[in-house]
Design a protein around this motif. Structure first.
Motif, PDB file in Angstrom:
ATOM      1  N   THR A   1       0.872  -1.389  -0.152  1.00  0.00           N
ATOM      2  CA  THR A   1       0.088  -0.087  -0.116  1.00  0.00           C
ATOM      3  C   THR A   1       0.848   1.217  -0.002  1.00  0.00           C
ATOM      4  O   THR A   1       0.518   2.284  -0.529  1.00  0.00           O
TER       5      THR A   1
ATOM      6  N   LYS B   1       3.616   1.632  -1.758  1.00  0.00           N
ATOM      7  CA  LYS B   1       4.089   1.699  -2.992  1.00  0.00           C
ATOM      8  C   LYS B   1       3.027   2.533  -3.756  1.00  0.00           C
ATOM      9  O   LYS B   1       3.279   3.559  -4.347  1.00  0.00           O
ATOM     10  N   ILE B   2       1.646   2.022  -3.626  1.00  0.00           N
ATOM     11  CA  ILE B   2       0.389   2.727  -4.464  1.00  0.00           C
ATOM     12  C   ILE B   2       0.225   3.963  -3.809  1.00  0.00           C
ATOM     13  O   ILE B   2       0.022   5.032  -4.792  1.00  0.00           O
TER      14      ILE B   2
END
Length: 57
Positions: free
Chosen positions: A2, A4-5
């Motif tokens: 999450t 990275k997103i």
């Protein structure tokens, strides 16, 4: 995952704002060119009118 997103979303948001700023800058430059062109044309015509009036008097 999450994180990275989240970083990717923030990165894309930043690029979108930069693109929007460039678009607004181009629009402002285009409008300025239109205004300058219009003032130049009207100014020349207006100068001719005043010269004709001055010569008539």
């Amino acid at each position: 995952m999450t994180r990275k997103i989240s970083r990717l979303a923030k990165s894309l948001w930043g690029h979108e704002q930069g693109a929007t700023a460039i678009e607004y800058g181009l629009i402002a430059a285009f409008i300025a060119l239109i205004i300058i062109g219009g003032v130049t044309l009207v100014g020349t015509d207006l100068s001719n009118v005043f010269n004709q009036v001055g010569n008539s008097v």
